[in-house]
Design an enzyme around this catalytic site. Sequence first.
Site, PDB file in Angstrom:
ATOM      1  N   THR A   8     -61.873 -71.152  25.707  1.00 57.65           N
ATOM      2  CA  THR A   8     -61.956 -72.147  24.478  1.00 57.65           C
ATOM      3  C   THR A   8     -62.128 -73.481  24.951  1.00 57.65           C
ATOM      4  O   THR A   8     -61.460 -73.864  26.072  1.00 57.65           O
ATOM      5  CB  THR A   8     -60.811 -72.001  23.265  1.00 57.65           C
ATOM      6  OG1 THR A   8     -59.514 -72.316  23.987  1.00 57.65           O
ATOM      7  CG2 THR A   8     -60.930 -70.572  22.959  1.00 57.65           C
ATOM      8  N   GLY A   9     -62.613 -74.475  24.079  1.00 58.76           N
ATOM      9  CA  GLY A   9     -62.705 -75.738  24.502  1.00 58.76           C
ATOM     10  C   GLY A   9     -63.393 -75.965  25.878  1.00 58.76           C
ATOM     11  O   GLY A   9     -63.008 -76.869  26.703  1.00 58.76           O
ATOM     12  N   ALA A  10     -64.417 -75.262  26.104  1.00 57.87           N
ATOM     13  CA  ALA A  10     -65.222 -75.245  27.292  1.00 57.87           C
ATOM     14  C   ALA A  10     -66.254 -76.298  27.350  1.00 57.87           C
ATOM     15  O   ALA A  10     -66.974 -76.335  28.403  1.00 57.87           O
ATOM     16  CB  ALA A  10     -65.579 -73.969  27.659  1.00 57.87           C
ATOM     17  N   SER A  12     -65.839 -79.831  27.700  1.00 60.02           N
ATOM     18  CA  SER A  12     -65.429 -80.867  28.348  1.00 60.02           C
ATOM     19  C   SER A  12     -64.071 -80.556  28.928  1.00 60.02           C
ATOM     20  O   SER A  12     -63.566 -79.489  28.895  1.00 60.02           O
ATOM     21  CB  SER A  12     -65.277 -82.155  27.286  1.00 60.02           C
ATOM     22  OG  SER A  12     -64.657 -82.046  26.351  1.00 60.02           O
ATOM     23  N   TYR A 178     -47.609 -82.468  18.936  1.00 59.73           N
ATOM     24  CA  TYR A 178     -48.097 -81.854  20.167  1.00 59.73           C
ATOM     25  C   TYR A 178     -47.294 -81.187  21.037  1.00 59.73           C
ATOM     26  O   TYR A 178     -47.584 -80.043  21.242  1.00 59.73           O
ATOM     27  CB  TYR A 178     -49.175 -82.925  20.757  1.00 59.73           C
ATOM     28  CG  TYR A 178     -49.690 -82.446  22.005  1.00 59.73           C
ATOM     29  CD1 TYR A 178     -51.042 -81.825  21.888  1.00 59.73           C
ATOM     30  CD2 TYR A 178     -49.098 -82.769  23.385  1.00 59.73           C
ATOM     31  CE1 TYR A 178     -51.436 -81.325  23.442  1.00 59.73           C
ATOM     32  CE2 TYR A 178     -49.664 -82.130  24.537  1.00 59.73           C
ATOM     33  CZ  TYR A 178     -50.930 -81.655  24.373  1.00 59.73           C
ATOM     34  OH  TYR A 178     -51.529 -81.016  25.375  1.00 59.73           O
TER      35      TYR A 178
END
Length: 300
Positions: A8-10, A12, A178
């Site tokens: 996931t989040g690939a 950047s 976060y």
Amino acid sequence: MTERVVITGASSGLGQAAAEEVAATGRHVVLACRDADRGAAAADEIRARVPDASLEVLELDLADLASVRAAAKALLAGPPLGALVCNAGVQVVGGIRRSRDGHELTFATNHLGHFLLTRLLLDHLAEAGRIVLVSSGTHYGPRRSMGFPAPHWENPSALADPELSVLDDSPRSGRIRYATSKLANIYTTYELNRRRNGRRITVNAFDPGLMPQTGLARDYPDRFRRLYGRIAPVLVRAVPGVRSVARSAADLSWLVTAGEPGVVSGLYFVGRRPRKTSDESYDRVRALELWEFSERLVSE
């Protein structure tokens, strides 16, 4: 059959760099990205450096549970998965934002979306498959995270709903959210490991270190981001604990592809070495409470 690895989040940063590292091992990599166009551009960049890379792009918005279910349905239609890397994350410092489902955006993206994706894909993971949740040293607190504020654990209902939280809409509270979401990643790792029920899969957390060259600071003011971008190469070279994206991606790829599968599980890796997490991260009551609350939130 070529092993499939979902990251996931690939589109950047660490996710893209890890996708390139994993693809170079001959595995088929699914780039699960919120923006499919950016994912396609990232795939093109990887192919330019790894011409025989086997890649596909899957649209996935972790802040939209319907999108998570649609992505999981597409993945379930294919052969069993070799690995799932829960990497995508956001850090919101510009006030309080909510997901499409109404949950606080940091909690929704960094924890809840990944929780649902993992639950939906768990039984489709091949024997000896691997799950890696990307966490962060921010869960330790400022003494071990270069001054980043410590997590502030609350009842999970308050983590999901800002109106129930003691945190306000300040940038500092955004950073606390976060750090708290990264503590939630560790609770999820440990609880999921306890629920393997004898299956020969591994569930580990990964700390990539402070990587100033990623896009996590995109919600910060423009002036800060420009300054941060200029000093990032210096920090990587000179400050212990600060890592380049390339180095962390190589370490993450190693955790996904190397060693004997199904053996080392339930650990927190900093680089390629397991490390003890914070004392509060071993609280089983909190971990179970978070798990059961998350199950209720994602139930249809």
